[in-house]
Motif scaffolding. Structure first.
Motif, short mmCIF file in Angstrom:
data_model
loop_
_atom_site.label_atom_id
_atom_site.label_comp_id
_atom_site.label_asym_id
_atom_site.label_seq_id
_atom_site.Cartn_x
_atom_site.Cartn_y
_atom_site.Cartn_z
N ARG A 21 -16.96 38.02 -31.84
CA ARG A 21 -17.67 38.45 -30.63
C ARG A 21 -16.78 39.43 -29.88
O ARG A 21 -15.56 39.42 -30.04
N TRP A 22 -17.40 40.26 -29.08
CA TRP A 22 -16.66 41.21 -28.26
C TRP A 22 -16.31 40.56 -26.95
O TRP A 22 -17.16 39.90 -26.33
N ASP A 23 -15.08 40.70 -26.51
CA ASP A 23 -14.64 40.18 -25.22
C ASP A 23 -15.15 41.14 -24.16
O ASP A 23 -14.65 42.26 -24.03
N GLU A 24 -16.15 40.72 -23.42
CA GLU A 24 -16.79 41.60 -22.42
C GLU A 24 -15.86 41.95 -21.26
O GLU A 24 -16.13 42.86 -20.50
N ASN A 25 -14.78 41.19 -21.09
CA ASN A 25 -13.85 41.44 -19.98
C ASN A 25 -12.61 42.23 -20.41
O ASN A 25 -11.68 42.36 -19.64
N ALA A 26 -12.60 42.70 -21.65
CA ALA A 26 -11.42 43.41 -22.15
C ALA A 26 -11.83 44.81 -22.59
O ALA A 26 -12.88 45.00 -23.18
N GLY A 27 -10.95 45.75 -22.32
CA GLY A 27 -11.23 47.13 -22.70
C GLY A 27 -9.94 47.87 -23.01
O GLY A 27 -8.98 47.29 -23.53
N ALA A 28 -9.91 49.13 -22.64
CA ALA A 28 -8.75 49.98 -22.94
C ALA A 28 -7.44 49.42 -22.36
O ALA A 28 -6.42 49.43 -23.06
N PRO A 29 -7.42 48.92 -21.11
CA PRO A 29 -6.14 48.41 -20.58
C PRO A 29 -5.57 47.26 -21.41
O PRO A 29 -4.37 47.21 -21.68
N GLU A 30 -6.44 46.35 -21.85
CA GLU A 30 -5.97 45.21 -22.64
C GLU A 30 -5.52 45.64 -24.03
O GLU A 30 -4.49 45.17 -24.53
N ALA A 31 -6.26 46.55 -24.65
CA ALA A 31 -5.87 47.04 -25.98
C ALA A 31 -4.56 47.81 -25.88
O ALA A 31 -3.66 47.64 -26.71
N SER A 32 -4.43 48.63 -24.86
CA SER A 32 -3.22 49.42 -24.64
C SER A 32 -2.01 48.49 -24.44
O SER A 32 -0.94 48.71 -25.00
N ALA A 33 -2.20 47.44 -23.64
CA ALA A 33 -1.11 46.49 -23.37
C ALA A 33 -0.70 45.75 -24.65
O ALA A 33 0.48 45.58 -24.92
N PHE A 34 -1.69 45.31 -25.44
CA PHE A 34 -1.38 44.57 -26.67
C PHE A 34 -0.57 45.43 -27.62
O PHE A 34 0.41 44.99 -28.21
N MET A 35 -0.96 46.70 -27.78
CA MET A 35 -0.28 47.61 -28.70
C MET A 35 0.99 48.22 -28.10
O MET A 35 1.75 48.86 -28.81
N ASN A 36 1.17 48.02 -26.80
CA ASN A 36 2.28 48.65 -26.07
C ASN A 36 2.24 50.16 -26.28
O ASN A 36 3.23 50.78 -26.65
N VAL A 37 1.06 50.73 -26.05
CA VAL A 37 0.84 52.17 -26.16
C VAL A 37 0.39 52.66 -24.79
O VAL A 37 -0.55 52.11 -24.21
N THR A 38 1.07 53.67 -24.28
CA THR A 38 0.68 54.26 -23.00
C THR A 38 -0.27 55.42 -23.28
O THR A 38 0.08 56.35 -24.01
N VAL A 39 -1.46 55.33 -22.71
CA VAL A 39 -2.41 56.44 -22.83
C VAL A 39 -1.83 57.60 -22.03
O VAL A 39 -1.46 57.43 -20.87
N PRO A 40 -1.71 58.78 -22.66
CA PRO A 40 -1.09 59.91 -21.97
C PRO A 40 -1.83 60.31 -20.69
O PRO A 40 -3.06 60.23 -20.65
N GLU A 41 -1.08 60.74 -19.70
CA GLU A 41 -1.68 61.24 -18.48
C GLU A 41 -2.57 62.42 -18.84
O GLU A 41 -2.22 63.25 -19.68
N GLY A 42 -3.74 62.47 -18.26
CA GLY A 42 -4.67 63.55 -18.54
C GLY A 42 -5.55 63.32 -19.75
O GLY A 42 -6.41 64.15 -20.07
N ALA A 43 -5.36 62.20 -20.45
CA ALA A 43 -6.22 61.89 -21.60
C ALA A 43 -7.65 61.67 -21.10
O ALA A 43 -7.86 61.20 -19.98
N THR A 44 -8.62 62.03 -21.92
CA THR A 44 -10.03 61.85 -21.57
C THR A 44 -10.69 60.93 -22.58
O THR A 44 -10.10 60.60 -23.61
N GLU A 45 -11.90 60.54 -22.27
CA GLU A 45 -12.69 59.69 -23.16
C GLU A 45 -11.90 58.45 -23.61
O GLU A 45 -11.92 58.08 -24.79
#
Length: 151
Positions: A21-45
């Motif tokens: 099932r999809w966790d309805e309360n999790a999105g990009a911030p949670e995925a980013s934190a799990f992978m320890n990847v910082t989305v670059p400033e100015g990234a879109t979509e």
């Protein structure tokens, strides 16, 4: 009733163990934190999701950034081989990125991919991550879409 009773016990039924099932309360911030990847400033979509599974949860993250940023993120994940466009002979494993409204990266012509095993390269920043699939799709005008799938 034995300790290994069937899946009809209340405890076993509550966490069925067979469905995703999809966790309805999790999105990009949670995925980013799990992978320890910082989305670059100015990234879109910027899009992300977490699929809860019986065995291991799957974290998805995608965004559009400059090609140089995309290359840097891929390199920072310390993949086993550099990004390349080798032909993938297996179908996508489900419709994961479709959940984010995106095509599955394995189906994109010219998308470069690599895989990273953080425990194999002693990447202590990503101790909880067993594997990361990395895809980079050039979009033109020095922009690229990054697809990351981790578990």
């Amino acid at each position: 009733m034995s300790a290994c009773s069937g899946p009809d016990t209340d405890e076993h039924h509550a966490t069925d163990g067979r469905t995703s099932r999809w966790d309805e309360n999790a999105g990009a911030p949670e995925a980013s934190a799990f992978m320890n990847v910082t989305v670059p400033e100015g990234a879109t979509e910027v899009k992300g999701a977490v699929q809860i599974n019986p065995q291991e949860d799957i974290y998805l993250l995608s965004f559009v950034t400059g090609e140089r940023n995309a290359e840097g993120i891929a390199a920072d994940l310390r993949p086993e081989e550099p990004l390349n466009t080798k032909k993938v002979d297996f179908p996508p494993d489900g419709e994961l990125f479709e959940h984010l409204g995106l095509a599955e990266p394995q189906t994109l012509k010219g998308a470069r991919s690599a895989g990273a095993c953080p425990p194999c390269v002693k990447d202590d920043r990503r101790r909880k991550v067993q594997w990361i699939d990395i895809y980079v799709q050039a979009l033109g005008d020095d922009r690229a879409r990054v697809y990351l799938k981790a578990f």
